[in-house]
Motif scaffolding. Structure first.
Motif: not given
Length: 470
Positions: A449-470
Motif C-alpha cells: 500500500e505504501i508503494d501504491w500511495l507513492v505511485a499516486q503521488l508520483d503520477a500527480v506530481l508529474t501531471q502538475q509539472i507537465e501542466i506547468g506553473f507559468d
C-alpha cells in the motif's frame, strides 16, 4: 414502511443524502461551495486502510480519517461488541465523584504505557477538551503552590491545539485565530522546529540554540514568576511534520525546571503508535509534566480524549485549598468510550501495530524521499507514519514563485488531482506560502500500500509539472 425505512432506503439514496446534507448538515472547516453546487463526498464503508463513498468510489485513506483511525476500518464488529456489552450493563455514568470499571481499567492501562511517573489520568471527549483540561491543571497547580502570578502560557507558531476558546488561544495558526480574537491574553508564541528555509549553513546545534535562547529570552522578558506552562507537540503536525532537532527536548525540559514551568506534551496526534511508540514523548525522550491525548486512544471508533500527569503535579492540588481538581465533564470517562479504547489497545497489541510502524517507517520515508527527483518537491520530513512534502517552484530559494498563487494551485489543481487519484491526504498551504502534502495513514499500512500511495503521488506530481506553473 416506517419513517426510518423511508429515509434510509430511498430510490436514489445518494441524491437524497446530498440534498439533506446541504440543507441541514453544517460541515467542519468546509467551503461554502459544498452547500451550493459542488458535490459532497459521502463515505459509506471502510475496510483496512480503504474507504468507499456512496457512489462506489474507493480511496486509500492517507490521513487515517483525521489522524485517528490507527487500526484501520476492519475492527468495527469487535469494538462494537465491546461497546454493546458495556451498554447492556451500564450505558452511562459520570466520573464526578464516582467511577466505572472501564474507566478504572483504562486509566491503569494508560499508566502502564505512558512515560515513567505519568500515572494519573483524567478523561475527556476530544483533543480540544484535553488541552483545555491541561491549561486549567497548570493554573491550579501554581495557585496551590502559592505562585498566584504564574498565569502565562507559551506555545509555538503555526501550532494547532484545538478549536475551543482556550485551545484556540494556544494555537499559533493565524488563519484560524484572527476571526475570533481577542482570545486569551496570557498566551505567547515562539518559533517552531521547522528546519527547511532556515539560513543556509546553519548547523543543527545552532538551530537548537536559537530555539532555546528564544524561549528563555521570552520567559525572562515576561518574568519567570508569571510563566506557568509550555505546550508543545513532540512532532508538530501543523505546518507539516516538524520534528525536534537534537538537544531541543532536553533543553526545553531544563528551561522548565530552571524557571518552575510545567511542560505539556500535546500527544493528540503523536500518541498511540503514530511515531512507532505508545507516546511520541517516548520516541524523542521528551519528559513532560502533563500529556494530553485523544484520536488514536480509540482509533476514532468512539470519541475519547484525556490527560495524564504525575503525583508530583497532583499532590499540591489535592492537598491545596480546594482539595480537588476544579474541573469536570459530563462525558469524561464514559464507560462505553473506555470499553472501546481498551479493545482498541488490545487490538493494537495483538496485531503488532506499533511493530508495523517500526518495520516500515524507513521504507515509507525512503519511498517519499525518492520523490525529490521532481522539480517541485523541496522537502520531505517526518517520522513513523507521519510525513509531509513541501512543494516549491524554486529549489535554490526554497520558495513558491509561480504566477499561479499557491492557494489557487492547491485548491484548484493539487487537491482535486490527489482526490481523483484515489488518495485521501491533506493538501494545504504553509504560513510561508508553500504548498504541503501531508500523509498520516492508518498504522496498519503495508509495503504494497505504501508503494501504491507513492505511485499516486508520483503520477500527480508529474501531471502538475507537465501542466506547468507559468
Amino acid at each position: 414502511m416506517t419513517i426510518l425505512e423511508n429515509i434510509t432506503a430511498p430510490s436514489n439514496k445518494n441524491e437524497e443524502l446530498q440534498a439533506l446534507a446541504k440543507k441541514h448538515l453544517l460541515l467542519h472547516f468546509t467551503h461554502a461551495d459544498y452547500y451550493d453546487s459542488a458535490p459532497l463526498t459521502i463515505m459509506s464503508r471502510g475496510e483496512g486502510c480503504w474507504v468507499e463513498d456512496e457512489s462506489g468510489n474507493r480511496y486509500l485513506d492517507g490521513l487515517a480519517g483525521l489522524y485517528c483511525v490507527n487500526i484501520g476500518y476492519s475492527h468495527g464488529v469487535e469494538i462494537g461488541e465491546a461497546v454493546k456489552r458495556q451498554m447492556s450493563q451500564l450505558p452511562y455514568f459520570s466520573n464526578w465523584g464516582y467511577a466505572n470499571e472501564p474507566s478504572i481499567r483504562l486509566a491503569a492501562k494508560l499508566a502502564s504505557l505512558a512515560p515513567p511517573q505519568m500515572i494519573r489520568v483524567f478523561f475527556t471527549s476530544s483533543g480540544s477538551e484535553s488541552n483545555e483540561t491541561a491549561m486549567k491543571l497548570v493554573r491550579q497547580y501554581h495557585l496551590a503552590r502559592g505562585d498566584h502570578a504564574k498565569t502565562k502560557l507559551i506555545a509555538r507558531r503555526v501550532s494547532y491545539h484545538g478549536t475551543s476558546y482556550g485551545a484556540l488561544s494556544l494555537n499559533g495558526m493565524t488563519n484560524i485565530r484572527k476571526t475570533f480574537e481577542p482570545l486569551m491574553s496570557s498566551v505567547r508564541h515562539v518559533s517552531n522546529t521547522k528546519r527547511y528555509m532556515r539560513p543556509e549553513g546553519e548547523s543543527e546545534a545552532l538551530f537548537t540554540a536559537f530555539l532555546l535562547n528564544e524561549i528563555e529570552s521570552l520567559i525572562i522578558q515576561e518574568g519567570p514568576d508569571t510563566v506557568a506552562g509550555i505546550f508543545i507537540e513532540p512532532m508538530q503536525n501543523a505546518g507539516g511534520s516538524r520534528t525536534p532537532p537534537a538537544g531541543y527536548v532536553e533543553g526545553v525540559r531544563q528551561l522548565c525546571d530552571k524557571y518552575g514551568v510545567l511542560l505539556v506534551a500535546d500527544e493528540v496526534i503523536c500518541g498511540f503508535g503514530r511515531l512507532g511508540e505508545w507516546f511520541g514523548s517516548t520516541r524523542y525522550g521528551l519528559k513532560p509534566d502533563i500529556i494530553t491525548f485523544a484520536k488514536g486512544i480509540a482509533s476514532g471508533y468512539f470519541p475519547l480524549g484525556g490527560m495524564i500527569t504525575s503525583d508530583a503535579v497532583m499532590e499540591p492540588i489535592l492537598n491545596g485549598p480546594h482539595q480537588m481538581f476544579l474541573h469536570g465533564l459530563t462525558y469524561g470517562g464514559h464507560p462505553a468510550a473506555c470499553a472501546a479504547a481498551l479493545t482498541n489497545i488490545e487490538i493494537m497489541e495483538r496485531e503488532g501495530v506499533l511493530e508495523n510502524v517500526r518495520n516500515n517507517q524507513d521504507y515509507f520515508r525512503a519511498k517519499l524521499e525518492a520523490l525529490k527527483v521532481h522539480a517541485i518537491v523541496g522537502d520531505v520530513r517526518g517520522d513513523g507514519f507521519h510525513y509531509s512534502l513541501e512543494l516549491v517552484t524554486d529549489k535554490a530559494d526554497r520558495t513558491w514563485t509561480s504566477s499561479v498563487p499557491s492557494t489557487e494551485f492547491v485548491a484548484t489543481r493539487l487537491a482535486p488531482a490527489l482526490f481523483k487519484s484515489g488518495l485521501l491526504c491533506r493538501a494545504a498551504v504553509d504560513h510561508e506560502g508553500t504548498p504541503l502534502i501531508q500523509l498520516s495513514p492508518p498504522l496498519i499500512l503495508s509495503r504494497e500500500e505504501i508503494d501504491w500511495l507513492v505511485a499516486q503521488l508520483d503520477a500527480v506530481l508529474t501531471q502538475q509539472i507537465e501542466i506547468g506553473f507559468d
